[in-house]
Scaffold this motif. Structure first.
Motif, PDB file in Angstrom:
ATOM      1  N   ARG A   1       0.833  -1.214   0.000  1.00  0.00           N
ATOM      2  CA  ARG A   1       0.000   0.000   0.000  1.00  0.00           C
ATOM      3  C   ARG A   1       0.864   1.258   0.000  1.00  0.00           C
ATOM      4  N   ALA A   2       2.060   1.156   0.560  1.00  0.00           N
ATOM      5  CA  ALA A   2       2.995   2.291   0.591  1.00  0.00           C
ATOM      6  C   ALA A   2       3.843   2.358  -0.681  1.00  0.00           C
ATOM      7  N   GLY A   3       3.607   1.414  -1.590  1.00  0.00           N
ATOM      8  CA  GLY A   3       4.345   1.430  -2.849  1.00  0.00           C
ATOM      9  C   GLY A   3       5.630   0.624  -2.841  1.00  0.00           C
ATOM     10  N   ILE A   4       5.825  -0.195  -1.812  1.00  0.00           N
ATOM     11  CA  ILE A   4       7.037  -1.017  -1.712  1.00  0.00           C
ATOM     12  C   ILE A   4       6.681  -2.441  -2.135  1.00  0.00           C
ATOM     13  N   MET A   5       7.236  -2.874  -3.252  1.00  0.00           N
ATOM     14  CA  MET A   5       6.940  -4.196  -3.794  1.00  0.00           C
ATOM     15  C   MET A   5       7.724  -5.281  -3.062  1.00  0.00           C
ATOM     16  N   PRO A   6       7.115  -6.456  -2.879  1.00  0.00           N
ATOM     17  CA  PRO A   6       7.878  -7.586  -2.345  1.00  0.00           C
ATOM     18  C   PRO A   6       8.994  -7.947  -3.314  1.00  0.00           C
ATOM     19  N   ARG A   7      10.136  -8.333  -2.822  1.00  0.00           N
ATOM     20  CA  ARG A   7      11.274  -8.667  -3.677  1.00  0.00           C
ATOM     21  C   ARG A   7      11.414 -10.164  -3.910  1.00  0.00           C
ATOM     22  N   LYS A   8      10.680 -10.967  -3.175  1.00  0.00           N
ATOM     23  CA  LYS A   8      10.785 -12.419  -3.329  1.00  0.00           C
ATOM     24  C   LYS A   8       9.717 -12.919  -4.291  1.00  0.00           C
ATOM     25  N   LEU A   9      10.151 -13.743  -5.245  1.00  0.00           N
ATOM     26  CA  LEU A   9       9.212 -14.278  -6.221  1.00  0.00           C
ATOM     27  C   LEU A   9       8.158 -15.173  -5.577  1.00  0.00           C
ATOM     28  N   LYS A  10       8.513 -15.856  -4.515  1.00  0.00           N
ATOM     29  CA  LYS A  10       7.527 -16.708  -3.840  1.00  0.00           C
ATOM     30  C   LYS A  10       6.357 -15.873  -3.332  1.00  0.00           C
ATOM     31  N   ILE A  11       6.654 -14.723  -2.763  1.00  0.00           N
ATOM     32  CA  ILE A  11       5.597 -13.844  -2.261  1.00  0.00           C
ATOM     33  C   ILE A  11       4.774 -13.308  -3.422  1.00  0.00           C
ATOM     34  N   LEU A  12       5.450 -12.876  -4.483  1.00  0.00           N
ATOM     35  CA  LEU A  12       4.710 -12.419  -5.669  1.00  0.00           C
ATOM     36  C   LEU A  12       3.854 -13.549  -6.230  1.00  0.00           C
ATOM     37  N   GLY A  13       4.383 -14.768  -6.163  1.00  0.00           N
ATOM     38  CA  GLY A  13       3.623 -15.921  -6.619  1.00  0.00           C
ATOM     39  C   GLY A  13       2.350 -16.131  -5.810  1.00  0.00           C
ATOM     40  N   ASN A  14       2.431 -15.908  -4.506  1.00  0.00           N
ATOM     41  CA  ASN A  14       1.239 -16.010  -3.649  1.00  0.00           C
ATOM     42  C   ASN A  14       0.179 -15.007  -4.099  1.00  0.00           C
ATOM     43  N   PHE A  15       0.610 -13.784  -4.385  1.00  0.00           N
ATOM     44  CA  PHE A  15      -0.327 -12.756  -4.844  1.00  0.00           C
ATOM     45  C   PHE A  15      -0.903 -13.119  -6.209  1.00  0.00           C
ATOM     46  N   ALA A  16      -0.047 -13.578  -7.109  1.00  0.00           N
ATOM     47  CA  ALA A  16      -0.499 -13.947  -8.456  1.00  0.00           C
ATOM     48  C   ALA A  16      -1.548 -15.053  -8.385  1.00  0.00           C
ATOM     49  N   LYS A  17      -1.295 -16.032  -7.541  1.00  0.00           N
ATOM     50  CA  LYS A  17      -2.246 -17.135  -7.389  1.00  0.00           C
ATOM     51  C   LYS A  17      -3.565 -16.641  -6.804  1.00  0.00           C
ATOM     52  N   PHE A  18      -3.492 -15.816  -5.781  1.00  0.00           N
ATOM     53  CA  PHE A  18      -4.699 -15.300  -5.133  1.00  0.00           C
ATOM     54  C   PHE A  18      -5.537 -14.462  -6.102  1.00  0.00           C
ATOM     55  N   PHE A  19      -4.879 -13.571  -6.851  1.00  0.00           N
ATOM     56  CA  PHE A  19      -5.602 -12.678  -7.753  1.00  0.00           C
ATOM     57  C   PHE A  19      -5.809 -13.287  -9.144  1.00  0.00           C
ATOM     58  N   VAL A  20      -5.352 -14.516  -9.338  1.00  0.00           N
ATOM     59  CA  VAL A  20      -5.491 -15.248 -10.599  1.00  0.00           C
ATOM     60  C   VAL A  20      -4.947 -14.412 -11.770  1.00  0.00           C
ATOM     61  N   VAL A  21      -3.690 -14.020 -11.621  1.00  0.00           N
ATOM     62  CA  VAL A  21      -2.981 -13.303 -12.679  1.00  0.00           C
ATOM     63  C   VAL A  21      -1.599 -13.926 -12.822  1.00  0.00           C
ATOM     64  N   ASP A  22      -0.971 -13.671 -13.946  1.00  0.00           N
ATOM     65  CA  ASP A  22       0.392 -14.145 -14.159  1.00  0.00           C
ATOM     66  C   ASP A  22       1.329 -13.277 -13.322  1.00  0.00           C
ATOM     67  N   VAL A  23       2.320 -13.897 -12.706  1.00  0.00           N
ATOM     68  CA  VAL A  23       3.243 -13.155 -11.843  1.00  0.00           C
ATOM     69  C   VAL A  23       3.921 -12.014 -12.606  1.00  0.00           C
ATOM     70  N   SER A  24       4.150 -12.186 -13.901  1.00  0.00           N
ATOM     71  CA  SER A  24       4.819 -11.134 -14.677  1.00  0.00           C
ATOM     72  C   SER A  24       3.987  -9.866 -14.758  1.00  0.00           C
ATOM     73  N   THR A  25       2.671  -9.968 -14.590  1.00  0.00           N
ATOM     74  CA  THR A  25       1.831  -8.766 -14.634  1.00  0.00           C
ATOM     75  C   THR A  25       1.980  -7.920 -13.373  1.00  0.00           C
ATOM     76  N   LEU A  26       2.550  -8.503 -12.328  1.00  0.00           N
ATOM     77  CA  LEU A  26       2.732  -7.776 -11.074  1.00  0.00           C
ATOM     78  C   LEU A  26       4.046  -6.995 -11.038  1.00  0.00           C
ATOM     79  N   ILE A  27       4.892  -7.234 -12.026  1.00  0.00           N
ATOM     80  CA  ILE A  27       6.183  -6.558 -12.095  1.00  0.00           C
ATOM     81  C   ILE A  27       6.018  -5.301 -12.939  1.00  0.00           C
ATOM     82  N   THR A  28       6.350  -4.175 -12.363  1.00  0.00           N
ATOM     83  CA  THR A  28       6.224  -2.920 -13.093  1.00  0.00           C
ATOM     84  C   THR A  28       7.451  -2.673 -13.956  1.00  0.00           C
ATOM     85  N   GLU A  29       7.329  -1.741 -14.852  1.00  0.00           N
ATOM     86  CA  GLU A  29       8.442  -1.379 -15.723  1.00  0.00           C
ATOM     87  C   GLU A  29       9.661  -0.974 -14.901  1.00  0.00           C
TER      88      GLU A  29
END
Length: 90
Positions: A35-63
């Protein structure tokens, strides 16, 4: 869609930060950081979010993260690992 936007939309639906963290399998601090704009740096954590929101993990990575080398081969490796895991569970 950005991870922060996904989290904010879920919270706007009435889910608490604590509930969201528990459902995704992360700490409440992780939700606060996003919420403060700090992204998780671990792919496992991003994977948890991707699975929960049913999106590809690559869509969670910003430019910005791509420029700083976070994405690319690490995301591809994670996607390959999750393919094997999904195939084994089927």
């Amino acid at each position: 869609m950005r991870l922060k936007d996904l989290v904010e939309s879920k919270l706007a639906e009435g889910t608490t930060q604590r509930e969201l963290a528990m459902r995704i399998g992360v700490s409440q601090g992780t939700i606060n950081n996003i919420r403060a704009g700090i992204m998780p740096r671990k792919l496992k954590i991003l994977g948890n979010f991707a699975k929960f929101f049913v999106v590809d993990v690559s869509t969670l990575i910003t430019e910005s993260e791509e420029i700083h080398g976070f994405a690319g081969e690490h995301v591809e490796r994670y996607q390959e690992q999750t393919k094997f895991s999904s195939a084994a569970q089927a």
